[in-house]
Design a protein around this motif. Structure first.
Motif, PDB file in Angstrom:
ATOM      1  N   HIS A  38     -16.280 -20.809 -54.943  1.00 47.41           N
ATOM      2  CA  HIS A  38     -15.396 -21.244 -53.875  1.00 47.41           C
ATOM      3  C   HIS A  38     -14.121 -20.453 -53.624  1.00 47.41           C
ATOM      4  CE1 HIS A  38     -13.325 -24.206 -51.282  1.00 47.41           C
ATOM      5  NE2 HIS A  38     -12.156 -23.831 -51.855  1.00 47.41           N
ATOM      6  N   SER A  39     -13.966 -19.984 -52.506  1.00 49.59           N
ATOM      7  CA  SER A  39     -12.849 -19.080 -52.300  1.00 49.59           C
ATOM      8  C   SER A  39     -11.633 -19.673 -52.019  1.00 49.59           C
ATOM      9  CB  SER A  39     -13.251 -17.952 -51.036  1.00 49.59           C
ATOM     10  OG  SER A  39     -12.018 -17.183 -50.685  1.00 49.59           O
ATOM     11  N   LEU A  40     -10.614 -19.639 -52.934  1.00 52.78           N
ATOM     12  CA  LEU A  40      -9.269 -20.319 -52.731  1.00 52.78           C
ATOM     13  C   LEU A  40      -8.397 -19.693 -51.868  1.00 52.78           C
ATOM     14  CD1 LEU A  40      -8.346 -20.902 -56.356  1.00 52.78           C
ATOM     15  CD2 LEU A  40      -9.643 -22.404 -54.693  1.00 52.78           C
ATOM     16  N   GLY A  44      -4.531 -10.741 -48.729  1.00 52.84           N
ATOM     17  CA  GLY A  44      -3.801 -10.574 -47.467  1.00 52.84           C
ATOM     18  C   GLY A  44      -3.394 -11.790 -46.793  1.00 52.84           C
ATOM     19  N   ASP A  45      -4.211 -13.146 -47.207  1.00 48.87           N
ATOM     20  CA  ASP A  45      -4.196 -14.374 -46.736  1.00 48.87           C
ATOM     21  C   ASP A  45      -2.539 -14.523 -47.035  1.00 48.87           C
ATOM     22  OD1 ASP A  45      -6.634 -14.427 -45.671  1.00 48.87           O
ATOM     23  OD2 ASP A  45      -7.245 -15.757 -47.238  1.00 48.87           O
ATOM     24  N   LEU A  46      -1.928 -15.323 -45.852  1.00 55.62           N
ATOM     25  CA  LEU A  46      -0.576 -15.942 -46.268  1.00 55.62           C
ATOM     26  C   LEU A  46      -0.532 -17.104 -47.434  1.00 55.62           C
ATOM     27  CD1 LEU A  46       0.710 -16.413 -42.518  1.00 55.62           C
ATOM     28  CD2 LEU A  46       1.368 -14.613 -44.266  1.00 55.62           C
ATOM     29  N   CYS A  47       0.482 -17.024 -48.187  1.00 56.05           N
ATOM     30  CA  CYS A  47       0.529 -18.004 -49.365  1.00 56.05           C
ATOM     31  C   CYS A  47       0.544 -19.537 -48.880  1.00 56.05           C
ATOM     32  CB  CYS A  47       1.606 -17.325 -50.327  1.00 56.05           C
ATOM     33  SG  CYS A  47       1.712 -18.881 -51.705  1.00 56.05           S
ATOM     34  N   PRO A  91       1.997 -12.033 -48.709  1.00 56.28           N
ATOM     35  CA  PRO A  91       0.477 -12.372 -48.492  1.00 56.28           C
ATOM     36  C   PRO A  91       0.010 -12.308 -50.155  1.00 56.28           C
ATOM     37  CG  PRO A  91       0.823 -10.139 -47.737  1.00 56.28           C
ATOM     38  CD  PRO A  91       2.170 -10.832 -47.856  1.00 56.28           C
ATOM     39  N   TYR A  92      -0.968 -13.097 -50.270  1.00 61.86           N
ATOM     40  CA  TYR A  92      -1.581 -12.728 -51.437  1.00 61.86           C
ATOM     41  C   TYR A  92      -1.851 -11.435 -51.899  1.00 61.86           C
ATOM     42  CZ  TYR A  92      -2.294 -17.993 -51.576  1.00 61.86           C
ATOM     43  OH  TYR A  92      -1.945 -19.408 -51.324  1.00 61.86           O
ATOM     44  N   PRO A  93      -1.715 -11.004 -53.019  1.00 60.42           N
ATOM     45  CA  PRO A  93      -2.109  -9.706 -53.245  1.00 60.42           C
ATOM     46  C   PRO A  93      -3.422  -9.321 -53.881  1.00 60.42           C
ATOM     47  CG  PRO A  93      -0.766 -10.580 -55.153  1.00 60.42           C
ATOM     48  CD  PRO A  93      -0.875 -11.763 -53.848  1.00 60.42           C
ATOM     49  N   ALA A  94      -4.116 -10.468 -54.144  1.00 60.05           N
ATOM     50  CA  ALA A  94      -5.630 -10.306 -54.726  1.00 60.05           C
ATOM     51  C   ALA A  94      -6.293 -11.512 -54.192  1.00 60.05           C
ATOM     52  CB  ALA A  94      -5.421 -10.319 -56.312  1.00 60.05           C
TER      53      ALA A  94
END
Length: 233
Positions: A38-40, A44-47, A91-94
């Motif tokens: 499952h991808s959390l 690059g996604d916004l936190c 954004p998420y760095p990873a």
């Protein structure tokens, strides 16, 4: 104290909060179970907020343009996931994905910001946590750049033993660690191939630096000697 509050107390960012405050934080948390794979979130996604692993394991990784992965962390029960973007709004760095069926707590970013503003005394805990992450990333970069596979694996095993979360004193002396990782996962973590991890484990065993004592369990007779061999000391 509720079970959720007790779990939050083990998170470095929240460990210094009193029981009442932890209880208020727990009220804002949502708990849910997800399957393996499952991808959390993706890089690059916004936190959206802070995740805490209740059970299971989560892989934190980066993916290159040609599809290769480099594991940055594997987080288990009681460990937070994605603290950094909570503070800078970036954004998420990873990316993060569950390795096995897992149960996760989620604290929305807005709730965390209210907590941070009303409890400035947790700033020191936040700084310590971020510095620890930075040291780890510097260590990963140095390890990939300057050491062969056996040395990189030896340093990784020594780090696991030093962290204490998965290590215990061995009845015969030394330290035993429970890896909870496949050879493929270890390979991703040290930037090599699964077959190379198998060869490196055999090499370290032949040199009596480690012993395989059970499924996923490794005994390190002399932790200082393992570190010295890995760094050429």
């Amino acid at each position: 104290m509720s079970d959720i509050a007790a779990l939050l107390q083990g998170v470095p960012l929240l460990a210094e909060l009193d029981t009442d405050t932890l209880g208020r934080v727990a009220e804002h948390c949502v708990s849910r179970s997800v399957g393996a794979g499952h991808s959390l979130f993706r890089a690059g996604d916004l936190c959206r907020g802070l995740y805490v692993v209740e059970s299971g394991r989560v892989r934190i990784y980066r993916t290159s343009l040609d599809g290769r992965e480099q594991i940055l962390h594997i987080e288990g029960p009681g460990r937070p996931v994605a603290e950094l973007p909570l503070f800078d709004g970036g954004p998420y760095p990873a990316s993060a994905m569950t390795i096995e069926p897992s149960r996760l707590l989620f604290l929305p970013r807005a709730a965390f910001e209210r907590l941070y503003r009303s409890h400035p005394d947790i700033a020191q805990a936040i700084i310590r946590s971020l510095v620890s992450r930075l040291r780890h990333l510097v260590h990963v970069t140095e390890t990939l750049a300057f050491h062969d596979v056996a040395a990189r694996l030896a340093l990784l095993l020594a780090r696991y033993a030093s962290e204490g979360r998965a290590s215990t004193a061995s009845p015969g002396g030394g330290v035993e660690i429970q890896l909870n990782r496949t050879h493929a996962e270890l390979a991703l973590e040290i930037g090599t191939a699964r077959e190379s991890v198998s060869r490196a484990l055999k090499q370290l065993t032949r040199k009596n630096l480690i012993e395989m004592v059970g499924r996923g369990r490794i005994r390190i007779p002399d932790l200082a000697k393992l570190r010295s061999a890995a760094t050429g000391g």
